[in-house]
Design a protein around this motif. Structure first.
Motif, PDB file in Angstrom:
ATOM      1  N   ARG A  80      -1.120  -1.870   3.748  1.00  0.00           N
ATOM      2  CA  ARG A  80      -0.431  -3.169   3.697  1.00  0.00           C
ATOM      3  C   ARG A  80       0.443  -3.377   4.922  1.00  0.00           C
ATOM      4  NH1 ARG A  80       2.456  -4.244  -1.970  1.00  0.00           N
ATOM      5  NH2 ARG A  80       2.762  -6.304  -1.036  1.00  0.00           N
ATOM      6  N   SER A  81       1.138  -2.339   5.351  1.00  0.00           N
ATOM      7  CA  SER A  81       2.014  -2.487   6.527  1.00  0.00           C
ATOM      8  C   SER A  81       1.188  -2.710   7.786  1.00  0.00           C
ATOM      9  CB  SER A  81       2.934  -1.270   6.679  1.00  0.00           C
ATOM     10  OG  SER A  81       2.197  -0.115   7.039  1.00  0.00           O
ATOM     11  N   GLN A  82       0.022  -2.079   7.874  1.00  0.00           N
ATOM     12  CA  GLN A  82      -0.841  -2.271   9.039  1.00  0.00           C
ATOM     13  C   GLN A  82      -1.402  -3.689   9.067  1.00  0.00           C
ATOM     14  OE1 GLN A  82      -1.301  -0.353  11.694  1.00  0.00           O
ATOM     15  NE2 GLN A  82      -2.528  -2.018  12.522  1.00  0.00           N
ATOM     16  N   ILE A  83      -1.817  -4.197   7.929  1.00  0.00           N
ATOM     17  CA  ILE A  83      -2.337  -5.566   7.875  1.00  0.00           C
ATOM     18  C   ILE A  83      -1.248  -6.565   8.258  1.00  0.00           C
ATOM     19  CG2 ILE A  83      -3.149  -7.367   6.290  1.00  0.00           C
ATOM     20  CD1 ILE A  83      -4.862  -5.178   4.937  1.00  0.00           C
ATOM     21  N   SER A  84      -0.011  -6.289   7.864  1.00  0.00           N
ATOM     22  CA  SER A  84       1.083  -7.231   8.155  1.00  0.00           C
ATOM     23  C   SER A  84       1.337  -7.392   9.641  1.00  0.00           C
ATOM     24  CB  SER A  84       2.365  -6.802   7.437  1.00  0.00           C
ATOM     25  OG  SER A  84       2.938  -5.674   8.076  1.00  0.00           O
ATOM     26  N   ILE A  85       0.982  -6.394  10.453  1.00  0.00           N
ATOM     27  CA  ILE A  85       1.210  -6.499  11.901  1.00  0.00           C
ATOM     28  C   ILE A  85      -0.083  -6.718  12.684  1.00  0.00           C
ATOM     29  CG2 ILE A  85       3.327  -5.112  11.856  1.00  0.00           C
ATOM     30  CD1 ILE A  85       1.619  -2.754  12.940  1.00  0.00           C
ATOM     31  N   SER A  86      -1.187  -6.908  11.977  1.00  0.00           N
ATOM     32  CA  SER A  86      -2.478  -7.083  12.647  1.00  0.00           C
ATOM     33  C   SER A  86      -2.713  -8.558  12.988  1.00  0.00           C
ATOM     34  CB  SER A  86      -3.607  -6.580  11.743  1.00  0.00           C
ATOM     35  OG  SER A  86      -3.778  -7.462  10.655  1.00  0.00           O
ATOM     36  N   LYS A  93      -3.597 -12.821   5.997  1.00  0.00           N
ATOM     37  CA  LYS A  93      -2.709 -11.725   5.608  1.00  0.00           C
ATOM     38  C   LYS A  93      -2.176 -11.893   4.188  1.00  0.00           C
ATOM     39  CE  LYS A  93      -1.148 -10.904  10.282  1.00  0.00           C
ATOM     40  NZ  LYS A  93      -0.028 -10.836  11.194  1.00  0.00           N
ATOM     41  N   ALA A  94      -1.862 -13.121   3.801  1.00  0.00           N
ATOM     42  CA  ALA A  94      -1.273 -13.366   2.475  1.00  0.00           C
ATOM     43  C   ALA A  94      -2.251 -12.969   1.367  1.00  0.00           C
ATOM     44  CB  ALA A  94      -0.862 -14.827   2.331  1.00  0.00           C
ATOM     45  N   TRP A 149      -4.736 -10.728   1.586  1.00  0.00           N
ATOM     46  CA  TRP A 149      -4.836  -9.266   1.590  1.00  0.00           C
ATOM     47  C   TRP A 149      -3.619  -8.643   0.921  1.00  0.00           C
ATOM     48  CZ3 TRP A 149      -9.027  -6.479   2.463  1.00  0.00           C
ATOM     49  CH2 TRP A 149     -10.067  -7.040   3.209  1.00  0.00           C
ATOM     50  N   ASP A 150      -2.440  -9.151   1.268  1.00  0.00           N
ATOM     51  CA  ASP A 150      -1.216  -8.576   0.713  1.00  0.00           C
ATOM     52  C   ASP A 150      -1.150  -8.778  -0.801  1.00  0.00           C
ATOM     53  OD1 ASP A 150       1.338  -7.200   1.442  1.00  0.00           O
ATOM     54  OD2 ASP A 150       2.172  -8.943   0.395  1.00  0.00           O
ATOM     55  N   SER A 180      -1.201  -5.755  -3.392  1.00  0.00           N
ATOM     56  CA  SER A 180      -0.053  -5.661  -4.303  1.00  0.00           C
ATOM     57  C   SER A 180      -0.524  -5.544  -5.750  1.00  0.00           C
ATOM     58  CB  SER A 180       0.853  -6.887  -4.140  1.00  0.00           C
ATOM     59  OG  SER A 180       1.909  -6.853  -5.085  1.00  0.00           O
TER      60      SER A 180
END
Length: 192
Positions: free
Chosen positions: A50-56, A61-62, A64-65, A69
């Motif tokens: 999740r942290s990697q997707i947030s900065i990709s 992103k929403a 995926w998150d 979750s």
């Protein structure tokens, strides 16, 4: 939840046992505790993903998150079921959700003609790692079930579909970040 921990160390595990949710104590290498550890490790890897997707550079992103979750919450529910024998928290809707997501992601992916090596972008690689740990958690849970026969069917189905979901997610994430899949080469030794 009845009681929250206000003190993190309790010293009750110093003798090599730990408590289950029903109040019983078991050795720390009990099959249930092993399964709980595998599920916990999987959940931790999902946090990294999740942290990697947030900065990709991934555009959705929403979505995926939100999906990840949900999975993390379901894994906590699964932990509750493993920790309290014969307890049921998971609902079939979690398996249905994963199946629908797999079908949606698969629509945009080319048909596989070769095996894929677990590599690629960071997000893709973390999804592959999550898939591998998910398979281990599934094996651990199946071992508990084969001994005790009291693991709910939805729990077993969740981990089975989730490993499939992570495989398809790894392919989708690789493409979303502009990468191509790394294919297994049958006769790699011929290239040496």
């Amino acid at each position: 939840m009845g009681h929250r921990l206000s003190k993190i160390y309790t010293r009750t595990g110093d003798s090599g046992t730990t408590g289950l949710g029903d109040g019983s104590r078991v050795p720390k290498d009990d099959l249930r505790i092993t399964a709980l550890g595998d599920v916990d490790e999987l959940n931790s890897i999902i946090g990294v993903l999740r942290s990697q997707i947030s900065i990709s550079d991934i555009t959705d992103k929403a979505h995926w998150d939100k999906s990840l979750s949900l999975v993390q919450h379901w894994l906590f529910d699964l932990g509750g079921e493993v920790c309290i024998p014969n307890y049921n928290l998971l609902q079939p809707v979690c398996v249905e959700f994963l199946e629908n997501e797999i079908d949606k992601m698969n629509e945009d992916l080319p048909m596989l003609k070769e095996f894929i090596l677990p590599s690629g972008t960071l997000a893709c690689s973390y999804a592959h790692q999550a898939r591998a740990v998910c398979r281990r958690a599934e094996r651990s849970l199946m071992t508990v079930h084969s001994r005790d026969q009291n693991i709910q069917a939805t729990a077993l189905q969740l981990l089975n579909r989730l490993s499939d979901w992570f495989f398809v997610a790894s392919r989708t994430l690789q493409r979303a970040e502009g990468g191509s899949e790394v294919l297994w080469q049958k006769n790699i030794n011929d290239t040496i």
